[in-house]
Write an enzyme that holds these catalytic residues in place. Structure first.
Site, PDB file in Angstrom:
ATOM      1  N   LYS A  23      51.651  39.114  40.152  1.00 15.84           N
ATOM      2  CA  LYS A  23      50.717  39.073  41.282  1.00 15.84           C
ATOM      3  C   LYS A  23      51.255  38.157  42.384  1.00 15.84           C
ATOM      4  O   LYS A  23      51.079  38.435  43.579  1.00 15.84           O
ATOM      5  CB  LYS A  23      49.332  38.598  40.822  1.00 15.84           C
ATOM      6  CG  LYS A  23      48.557  39.584  39.965  1.00 15.84           C
ATOM      7  CD  LYS A  23      48.154  40.860  40.687  1.00 15.84           C
ATOM      8  CE  LYS A  23      47.112  40.658  41.756  1.00 15.84           C
ATOM      9  NZ  LYS A  23      46.679  41.966  42.344  1.00 15.84           N
ATOM     10  N   THR A  32      45.146  36.721  43.318  1.00 16.06           N
ATOM     11  CA  THR A  32      44.319  36.045  42.308  1.00 16.06           C
ATOM     12  C   THR A  32      44.594  34.554  42.313  1.00 16.06           C
ATOM     13  O   THR A  32      45.691  34.113  42.694  1.00 16.06           O
ATOM     14  CB  THR A  32      44.634  36.629  40.913  1.00 16.06           C
ATOM     15  OG1 THR A  32      44.049  35.791  39.913  1.00 16.06           O
ATOM     16  CG2 THR A  32      46.131  36.706  40.629  1.00 16.06           C
ATOM     17  N   ASP A  33      43.615  33.777  41.849  1.00 10.86           N
ATOM     18  CA  ASP A  33      43.829  32.321  41.735  1.00 10.86           C
ATOM     19  C   ASP A  33      44.915  31.998  40.713  1.00 10.86           C
ATOM     20  O   ASP A  33      45.464  30.896  40.705  1.00 10.86           O
ATOM     21  CB  ASP A  33      42.521  31.589  41.400  1.00 10.86           C
ATOM     22  CG  ASP A  33      41.868  32.005  40.086  1.00 10.86           C
ATOM     23  OD1 ASP A  33      42.399  32.908  39.402  1.00 10.86           O
ATOM     24  OD2 ASP A  33      40.815  31.426  39.743  1.00 10.86           O
ATOM     25  N   GLU A  34      45.224  32.960  39.836  1.00 13.99           N
ATOM     26  CA  GLU A  34      46.230  32.674  38.798  1.00 13.99           C
ATOM     27  C   GLU A  34      47.619  32.439  39.377  1.00 13.99           C
ATOM     28  O   GLU A  34      48.490  31.899  38.701  1.00 13.99           O
ATOM     29  CB  GLU A  34      46.283  33.816  37.785  1.00 13.99           C
ATOM     30  CG  GLU A  34      44.981  33.971  37.038  1.00 13.99           C
ATOM     31  CD  GLU A  34      45.154  34.522  35.633  1.00 13.99           C
ATOM     32  OE1 GLU A  34      46.296  34.586  35.139  1.00 13.99           O
ATOM     33  OE2 GLU A  34      44.134  34.869  35.033  1.00 13.99           O
ATOM     34  N   TYR A  66      51.448  38.304  34.150  1.00 11.39           N
ATOM     35  CA  TYR A  66      50.507  38.905  35.120  1.00 11.39           C
ATOM     36  C   TYR A  66      50.493  38.062  36.391  1.00 11.39           C
ATOM     37  O   TYR A  66      50.644  38.582  37.512  1.00 11.39           O
ATOM     38  CB  TYR A  66      49.097  38.987  34.512  1.00 11.39           C
ATOM     39  CG  TYR A  66      47.997  39.120  35.546  1.00 11.39           C
ATOM     40  CD1 TYR A  66      47.815  40.304  36.255  1.00 11.39           C
ATOM     41  CD2 TYR A  66      47.128  38.050  35.829  1.00 11.39           C
ATOM     42  CE1 TYR A  66      46.808  40.429  37.223  1.00 11.39           C
ATOM     43  CE2 TYR A  66      46.126  38.164  36.776  1.00 11.39           C
ATOM     44  CZ  TYR A  66      45.971  39.355  37.478  1.00 11.39           C
ATOM     45  OH  TYR A  66      44.985  39.474  38.422  1.00 11.39           O
TER      46      TYR A  66
END
Ligand code: NAD
Ligand code: DAU
Length: 346
Positions: free
Chosen positions: A164, A136-138, A160
Site C-alpha cells: 500500500k 491506509t494508516d498501516e 500489505y
C-alpha cells in the site's frame, strides 16, 4: 473543483469507483448516490473472494449505474472503465494483513501494479479532475506514543502495508511528475455493514451471533483506532472537492482501544461473557499500535459522526438483521479464520 452547469445546478459527474463491490467501496457507492442521485457511477471490480455483488444490488438496472467485472492490472479493462470519467476513487486492493504474510506477491500485483495501471490511464483522460488513492494508516508502521501526521516517515512493517505504501507514493509521483490531480487518504480500521468476515469486528460479531468463540491474537493488547465506514466515505467524498491535489489526508475515528477491551465491549453488547474468548497464536510482526492525527482533515470541516458505542451498536444490528448476507459468506470461509489464523495457542 465544483463542476457546474450554466443554470447553476451542479452537473452530474462521471465516477469510476474501483473495488466498489467490496466493503468500503460499496458503502461509498451508497453514499455517493445518496449525495448525488444523478451521478453516473461505474464500478470496476475483479470480484475477488472479499467482493459481494449483493453489496450493489440496490443499484442494478439503474441507468446511471454500470458494473464492470475486471482487474485494475488489466490496461484494457481500465481504459474502458475510465473513459470520460471526472473522478476516480481507487478502493480496489488486496486488503487482509494475514493473507499478505502468506502471499505477498498477490498484494504487490494489485496494490502497486494495479495502481500504476490506473494512473497511466488517468494521464490519458484530460477531463479527469480528481484521482483519489485510498491508502491506509498501516503505511506509517506502528507507534508507541503520540500520533502519525501526514508528513511522518513511512515505515510499513507487513507486506500489505508495504504494498500500500508503494501504491500511495506512486500515486503521489504522478502528481509531482505529470501534474495528475491526485489525493491520497490514509484511514484507520474501518468497521460497519458489508465487511468481509475475515476482519476482526465482523468475524467476532458473527461468531458471537452463532454462539461461537472469538479468536483473540496474543494477549489482545494491540491498539487500533476504529472508524465507522460511513464516516470514512464522507471524508473521501468531501476531499474530492475540498482537498488539495498532491496532499495526503489522515482519516481516523479517534476511537483507540486495545483489542481485548473492544472484545469486552462486544461481549457486553451481545450479552456474552469471557468464556466466549479464545486466546490464540499471535500474528507474526503484529503492529502494536496505530494512531492518526486528523487535524488537517478536520480543518476542512470533517468530523466523525460515530463513536465506538454507536458504531458497534449499528454494526451488530446490521449483522443481526442480515444473516442472508453473511451466512453464505461464512460457509465458504476457511476454517482457520475461526480457530485462529496462525494456530491455536499451546
Ligand atoms: P475489501 O477487501 O472488502 O474490498 C476490496 C475490493 O477490491 C473487492 O471488491 C475486490 O474484489 C476488489 N479487488 C481486489 N483486487 C482487485 C483487482 N486487481 N482489480 C479490481 N478489483 C479488485 O476491502 P476494503 O476493506 O473495502 O478496503 C478498500 C480499500 O480501503 C483498500 O484500498 C484498503 O487498502 C483501504 N483501507 C481499508 C481499511 C479497512 O479497515 N478495511 C482501512 C484503511 C484503508
Ligand atoms: O488500519 C487499517 C487496516 O485495518 C486496513 O488497511 C486493512 O485493510 C484492514 O484489514 C485492517 O487491518 P488490521 O490487521 O488492523 O485488521 P484486522 O481486522 O485483521 O485486525 C484488527 C486487530 O484484531 C489486529 O490487531 C489483529 C486482531 N485480530 C484480528 C483477527 C482477524 C485478532 O485478534 N483476531 C482475529 O481473528
Amino acid at each position: 473543483m465544483t463542476v457546474r452547469k450554466t443554470s447553476g445546478a451542479p452537473a452530474a459527474r462521471t465516477w469510476l469507483v474501483t473495488g466498489g463491490a467490496g466493503f468500503i467501496g460499496s458503502n461509498f457507492v451508497h453514499l455517493l448516490f445518496a449525495q448525488e442521485p444523478n451521478a453516473r457511477v461505474r464500478v470496476l471490480d475483479k470480484l475477488t473472494y472479499s467482493a459481494n455483488l449483493k453489496n450493489l444490488q440496490l443499484f442494478r438496472g439503474r441507468k446511471n449505474f454500470q458494473f464492470i467485472k475486471g482487474d485494475i492490472c488489466d490496461a484494457r479493462a481500465v481504459a474502458r472503465a475510465m473513459a470520460g470519467a471526472d473522478v476516480v476513487v481507487n478502493f480496489a486492493a488486496e486488503t487482509a494483513v494475514d493473507r499478505s504474510i502468506d502471499d505477498p506477491h498477490t498484494f504487490l500485483r494489485t496494490d502497486v501494479e494495479g495502481v500504476h495501471t490506473l494512473l497511466q490511464q488517468a494521464r490519458k483522460e484530460p477531463q479527469l479532475k480528481r484521482f483519489i488513492q485510498i491508502s491506509t494508516d498501516e503505511v506509517y508502521g506502528q507507534i508507541k506514543r503520540g500520533s502519525f501526521y501526514e508528513n511522518s516517515e513511512l515505515r510499513p512493517r507487513n507486506p500489505y502495508a508495504a504494498a500500500k505504501a508503494g501504491g500511495d507514493r506512486l500515486a503521489y509521483s504522478f502528481f509531482a511528475t505529470y501534474g495528475l490531480p491526485v489525493i491520497i487518504t490514509r484511514a484507520s480500521n474501518n468497521y460497519g455493514p458489508r465487511a468481509y468476515l475475515e476482519k476482526m469486528i465482523p468475524l467476532f460479531v458473527t461468531n458471537l451471533l452463532d454462539g461461537q468463540k472469538v479468536p483473540v491474537y496474543g494477549a489482545g493488547l494491540q491498539i487500533r483506532d476504529w472508524l465507522y465506514v460511513s464516516d470514512h466515505c464522507r471524508a473521501v467524498h468531501m476531499l474530492v472537492d475540498r482537498g488539495v491535489s498532491g496532499e495526503v489526508y489522515n482519516v481516523g475515528g479517534g476511537q483507540e482501544c486495545t483489542n481485548i477491551s473492544l472484545v469486552r465491549r462486544m461481549l457486553k453488547l451481545m450479552q456474552r461473557d469471557e468464556r466466549s474468548i479464545k486466546f490464540v497464536q499471535d500474528r507474526p510482526g503484529h503492529d502494536f499500535r496505530y494512531s492518526l492525527d486528523c487535524s488537517k482533515l478536520q480543518r476542512l470541516g470533517w468530523r466523525p459522526e460515530h463513536n465506538l458505542r454507536s458504531g458497534l451498536r449499528s454494526t451488530i444490528d446490521w449483522y443481526s438483521a442480515n444473516e442472508d448476507w453473511w451466512r453464505p459468506v461464512k460457509a465458504n470461509m476457511e476454517r482457520r479464520f475461526f480457530t485462529g489464523y496462525w494456530g491455536r495457542k499451546r
